[in-house]
Design an enzyme around this catalytic site. Structure first.
Site, PDB file in Angstrom:
ATOM      1  CE  LYS A 105      27.102  45.491  69.463  1.00  0.00           C
ATOM      2  NZ  LYS A 105      26.422  46.722  69.865  1.00  0.00           N
ATOM      3  CB  THR A 140      33.131  41.214  64.558  1.00  0.00           C
ATOM      4  OG1 THR A 140      34.499  41.979  65.009  1.00  0.00           O
ATOM      5  CG2 THR A 140      33.071  41.023  63.139  1.00  0.00           C
ATOM      6  CG  ASP A 144      25.795  56.747  70.372  1.00  0.00           C
ATOM      7  OD1 ASP A 144      26.198  57.955  70.488  1.00  0.00           O
ATOM      8  OD2 ASP A 144      26.528  55.803  70.227  1.00  0.00           O
TER       9      ASP A 144
END
Length: 749
Positions: free
Chosen positions: A42, A27, A136
């Protein structure tokens, strides 16, 4: 946006204000530093805290992000991977993700697509130069910030000099944007895998669809490995560049450096999707299948990017008006450096003013009858002594037949205007301070900054150094303060007015005036009680701009004041209250002109008003601008300018705040302007590109190719060029300085 029941009130000492996003692995919260700077924190989900493999992944993510944070990513501010619940705090970057941009507005085309392609490729190049493979790259991991695209989320990245984590039984990534080798042998992927992902990303940006889209992730993965990409809707000129990136064989793909060269050769306007008249809106459902479960924003979260694993709309206060030491990768640099070919007439300009016209016709050079330096030929030189790891550091000025340059690792250097040959160089051993370049020059003295070497803690951190202009010998030096950026928004702790240099003392308590050549002290003037001040030149006049010490310490200057400084005695005139925060940008015939900074923005360089302080009456007038303009401010030819990071230049009337004209130059990250004798305005980028605009109307005259491998440069940068008659002298990245005749601008790099 508010916190939920059960959310922590603080993480790692950072008080939390809101929940920004949540994903499968963590989160993200909005927090604040002690000085009020917003950060994105984070926090890893509890179920992963005891997973040793995950902790290793998270530790790698933090390490990778630290290696590349700054120019093209969300800079890592703090982290603790050993905490009971691991966390990482990064700079807060404002902007939507590429996924959100496409879902809301459809495909990107034209100059915007070219700018995005070059910006992302530069980002990837520098990530790879830092020895990191991202692994990514996808639309939700690209934030379209006001200062250019930022690549985020290094959750599955790895350093090329580290062992790859096994990730037993798992293929981690996002199939539509993964490379064939990542799907087949994830442990062995290298930088060319990211190039493949970048190719898919550019196809998605141009068409709203990935090149291997199918009805399920499994079919998509099959297409990535076995089928040819679908490129029919990609603009033709871009397709030829993207197609090699999508080769199944990594060895047949270009490197990021090679790809950047190919993109630079593309025209400035790539057009819309092939076979269409422009970008076609894409249905939201057409893009949702590209988003993983980790891309879900919190209900009620503000508009902005929902980063993977909850990296949010990470709005950045880059610098927050506080100067800091440069690092090998600049936090203030920007990841956009779009480059067009040749010195060609630009037809992309448009005016919002009635009767505005775009440029037409062939190449048009700035006119000028001034004589050239004796035996002048265009030249390009490297100023030795600079630091190659610090882009955008040099600035130059001219006096007679001399060109003086300083900044970065150079206190000052003298070059011959005719051929650029070096006369002398005085080097600076330490790490430079952002924005501190050359102080100034008189007929016989040049003044610059020297920074103490990191292994010499006993030396003054920052000094103003006077050098004999002819012999290159140091005349004197004095320790200097370093706090003016918090007061004025510009780094200006020393200025030259006539034959006098005025500095801030090392303890930041007073102004000091000296003879530029002899160093003899003329006066010392304490700051008004409870304030911090900075010298502000205005033609032959000098002001002291001051702010309450409490506001300077909190980096929240709201109540600045001005004082006229008597140059003979140093006596300060009465206090002139300003609507703050305000930044001096120049002088017109009626007085000092400042721009009001919009502190409601989460970026540090938005301006929403213009102030003018009367030369004699000292009356302050304030006018609102039509909206908030982000970019680099400046003033020339009686107009105020803001140059956006995407190359948009807007001119304003300093008396009324009225917009005169707005032109898209296509030269990203420009600083300036600098005015020529013939009414031409010159703007330049850290890559050495120069664009010439007429002060009236702004229809671009010509633009040049890049001359150095530079980033777009720091926002709020001082002008990178100086004009002497018909000659332009330009300081660019990599300690490069070059010159050319404005009537014959260079046609190639």
């Amino acid at each position: 946006m508010s916190l939920r029941g059960g959310d922590p009130e603080e993480i790692g000492g950072y008080p939390l204000e809101a929940r920004l996003g949540s994903g499968g692995m963590g989160t993200v919260f909005l927090g604040r530093t002690a000085s009020g700077r917003p950060v994105a924190i984070k926090l890893i989900h509890q179920q992963f805290a005891d997973d040793e493999e995950f902790r290793i992944r998270f530790r790698q993510e933090v390490a990778a992000a630290r290696r590349v944070s700054g120019a093209f990513t969300a800079a890592v501010i703090d982290a603790d991977h050993e905490a009971e619940h691991p966390w990482m705090a990064t700079a807060f970057i404002e902007g939507h993700t590429l996924a959100q941009r496409i879902a809301k507005h459809g495909p990107i085309g034209g100059a915007e697509l070219r700018t995005l392609a070059i910006g992302l490729t530069e980002a990837l190049r520098d990530i790879h130069r830092a020895g990191v493979v991202h692994r990514d790259l996808k639309p939700s991991n690209v934030v379209l910030s006001p200062e250019g695209p930022r690549v985020i989320d290094f959750g599955i990245s790895r350093a090329t000099d580290q062992q790859t984590l096994t990730m037993t039984g798992r293929v981690i990534g996002t199939p539509p944007f993964m490379s064939p080798e990542q799907l087949q042998a994830p442990r062995g992927v290298g930088p060319r895998s990211d190039v493949f992902s970048l190719g898919t990303l550019l196809v998605y940006a141009a068409t709203g669809q990935g090149p291997f889209d199918a009805d399920s992730p499994y079919m998509t993965a099959y297409q990535v490995v076995h089928e040819a990409p679908s490129l029919g809707a990609v603009p033709t000129v871009l397709r030829s560049v993207v197609e090699p990136c999508l080769s199944k064989d990594p060895e047949n793909r270009p490197s990021a450096d090679e790809l950047l060269v190919r993109l630079r050769d593309l025209p400035s306007d790539l057009g819309g999707p092939a076979g269409a008249g422009g970008g076609c809106p894409t249905r939201e459902t057409d893009t949702q299948h590209h988003l993983s479960a980790d891309d879900t924003p919190s209900p009620g979260a503000p508009p902005g990017p929902a980063e993977t694993d909850g990296h949010p709309h990470t709005g950045t206060l880059i610098g927050r008006h506080l100067r800091r030491r440069w690092r090998p990768v600049l936090a203030a640099a920007v990841a956009v450096a779009a480059i067009a070919g040749g010195a060609t007439l630009m037809r992309t300009g448009s005016s919002d003013e009635p009767g505005g016209t775009g440029g037409e016709g062939g190449n048009v050079a700035a006119t000028g009858s001034a004589a050239l330096p004796h035996r002048f030929e265009p030249w390009k030189k490297t100023v030795l002594g600079g630091r190659p790891d610090i882009p955008d550091e040099l600035r130059c000025l001219t006096r007679g037949d001399a060109v003086y340059c300083g900044g970065g690792g150079v206190v000052a250097a003298r070059l011959r205007a005719s051929d650029g040959s070096r006369v002398w160089t005085e080097k600076s051993p330490g790490v430079p301070v952002q924005g501190m370049h050359l102080v100034g020059a008189t007929d016989d003295t040049v003044l610059g900054y020297r920074f103490a070497a990191e292994d010499a803690p006993g030396d003054p951190a920052t000094e103003v150094v006077a050098i004999d202009a002819d012999k290159g010998k140091e005349l004197w030096s004095v320790p200097s303060g370093a706090q003016s950026t918090a007061v004025t928004g510009r780094t200006q702790d020393a200025v030259v007015v006539g034959s006098t240099v005025v500095t801030v003392d090392a303890s930041n308590t007073r102004l000091e005036a000296r003879s530029a050549h002899s160093g003899a002290v003329a006066w010392r003037q304490p700051f008004p009680a409870g304030t911090q001040c900075s010298p502000v030149p205005s033609g032959a006049r000098l002001y002291a701009m001051c702010a309450p010490t409490t506001e300077v310490s909190a980096t929240d200057v709201r109540h600045p004041t001005l004082h006229v400084v008597d140059l003979d005695s140093g006596t300060l005139g009465r206090s002139i209250a300003l609507k703050g925060p305000a930044q001096p940008v120049g002088t017109d015939e009626d007085g000092l002109v400042l721009l009001h900074r919009d502190e409601k923005r989460l970026v540090s360089v938005g301006y929403d008003g213009v102030l003018r302080v009367g030369r004699d009456s000292h009356k302050v007038t304030y006018s609102r601008l039509p909206k908030t303009y982000a970019g680099t401010p400046g003033m020339a030819d009686g107009s105020v300018f803001v140059s956006g990071q995407t190359g948009l230049v807007t001119a304003f009337d300093p008396a009324t705040g009225r917009k005169k004209w707005s032109r898209q130059t296509g030269v990203e990250g420009v600083s300036g302007p600098v005015g020529g004798d013939d009414g031409t305005l010159y703007f330049s980028s850290a890559s050495g590109r120069v664009v010439a605009l007429p002060a009236r109307g702004g229809a671009p005259l010509w633009t040049t190719n890049p001359r150095a491998e530079g980033l777009a440069g720091e926002t709020n940068a001082s002008p990178r060029l100086v004009v002497a008659g018909r000659v332009v002298f330009v300081a660019a990245a990599e300690n490069t300085v070059f010159s050319f005749d404005t009537t014959k601008p260079p046609k190639s790099g």
